[in-house]
Design a protein around this motif. Structure first.
Motif, PDB file in Angstrom:
ATOM      1  N   GLU A   1      -6.529  -1.861  -6.111  1.00 54.81           N
ATOM      2  CA  GLU A   1      -7.660  -1.095  -5.599  1.00 54.81           C
ATOM      3  C   GLU A   1      -7.179   0.245  -5.060  1.00 54.81           C
ATOM      4  O   GLU A   1      -6.021   0.394  -4.683  1.00 54.81           O
ATOM      5  N   THR A   2      -8.075   1.228  -5.035  1.00 61.60           N
ATOM      6  CA  THR A   2      -7.790   2.494  -4.387  1.00 61.60           C
ATOM      7  C   THR A   2      -8.784   2.693  -3.259  1.00 61.60           C
ATOM      8  O   THR A   2      -9.937   2.285  -3.361  1.00 61.60           O
ATOM      9  N   VAL A   3      -8.313   3.315  -2.181  1.00 70.16           N
ATOM     10  CA  VAL A   3      -9.160   3.588  -1.023  1.00 70.16           C
ATOM     11  C   VAL A   3      -8.961   5.053  -0.646  1.00 70.16           C
ATOM     12  O   VAL A   3      -7.848   5.460  -0.309  1.00 70.16           O
TER      13      VAL A   3
ATOM     14  N   GLY B   1       3.138  11.632  -6.313  1.00 68.76           N
ATOM     15  CA  GLY B   1       2.266  10.476  -6.516  1.00 68.76           C
ATOM     16  C   GLY B   1       2.652   9.651  -7.725  1.00 68.76           C
ATOM     17  O   GLY B   1       2.733   8.427  -7.658  1.00 68.76           O
ATOM     18  N   GLU B   2       2.890  10.315  -8.839  1.00 71.50           N
ATOM     19  CA  GLU B   2       3.283   9.591 -10.049  1.00 71.50           C
ATOM     20  C   GLU B   2       4.607   8.870  -9.849  1.00 71.50           C
ATOM     21  O   GLU B   2       4.780   7.738 -10.290  1.00 71.50           O
ATOM     22  N   GLU B   3       5.545   9.513  -9.158  1.00 70.15           N
ATOM     23  CA  GLU B   3       6.844   8.887  -8.917  1.00 70.15           C
ATOM     24  C   GLU B   3       6.681   7.634  -8.072  1.00 70.15           C
ATOM     25  O   GLU B   3       7.260   6.586  -8.366  1.00 70.15           O
TER      26      GLU B   3
ATOM     27  N   SER C   1       0.841  -1.187   0.000  1.00 64.80           N
ATOM     28  CA  SER C   1       0.000   0.000   0.000  1.00 64.80           C
ATOM     29  C   SER C   1       0.878   1.238   0.000  1.00 64.80           C
ATOM     30  O   SER C   1       1.880   1.291   0.729  1.00 64.80           O
ATOM     31  N   ILE C   2       0.524   2.214  -0.832  1.00 64.28           N
ATOM     32  CA  ILE C   2       1.201   3.497  -0.761  1.00 64.28           C
ATOM     33  C   ILE C   2       0.144   4.574  -0.561  1.00 64.28           C
ATOM     34  O   ILE C   2      -0.994   4.447  -1.005  1.00 64.28           O
TER      35      ILE C   2
ATOM     36  N   HIS D   1      -5.117   5.790  -0.630  1.00 56.06           N
ATOM     37  CA  HIS D   1      -4.207   4.655  -0.496  1.00 56.06           C
ATOM     38  C   HIS D   1      -4.375   3.813  -1.755  1.00 56.06           C
ATOM     39  O   HIS D   1      -5.491   3.464  -2.146  1.00 56.06           O
ATOM     40  N   TYR D   2      -3.265   3.507  -2.385  1.00 53.06           N
ATOM     41  CA  TYR D   2      -3.251   2.660  -3.576  1.00 53.06           C
ATOM     42  C   TYR D   2      -2.750   1.284  -3.142  1.00 53.06           C
ATOM     43  O   TYR D   2      -1.664   1.170  -2.578  1.00 53.06           O
ATOM     44  N   ILE D   3      -3.561   0.279  -3.394  1.00 49.43           N
ATOM     45  CA  ILE D   3      -3.231  -1.085  -2.990  1.00 49.43           C
ATOM     46  C   ILE D   3      -2.746  -1.842  -4.229  1.00 49.43           C
ATOM     47  O   ILE D   3      -3.450  -1.915  -5.244  1.00 49.43           O
TER      48      ILE D   3
END
Length: 57
Positions: free
Chosen positions: A39-41, A23-25, A11-12, A49-51
């Motif tokens: 998934e995104t939360v 974010g792109e980096e 997760s980031i 949070h990007y899973i």
């Protein structure tokens, strides 16, 4: 795909105001390591949070 395929997850966190550069980096870095977006939360304060997942070898 094997029936018993296992996955690991990562997760980031990216704040909306920082997405363009930071974010792109972050997303490109984990993608280059073989992670795929699962998934995104969205959480409060404009943070997402990007899973990611990838198969365990």
């Amino acid at each position: 795909m094997p029936q018993n395929q296992r996955y690991e997850y990562k997760s980031i966190e990216v704040r909306a105001l920082a997405f363009g550069d930071e974010g792109e980096e972050k997303i490109n870095r984990v993608a280059s390591e073989g992670w795929q977006l699962k998934e995104t939360v969205e959480v409060g304060g404009g943070t997402t949070h990007y899973i990611f997942e990838r198969p365990v070898e």
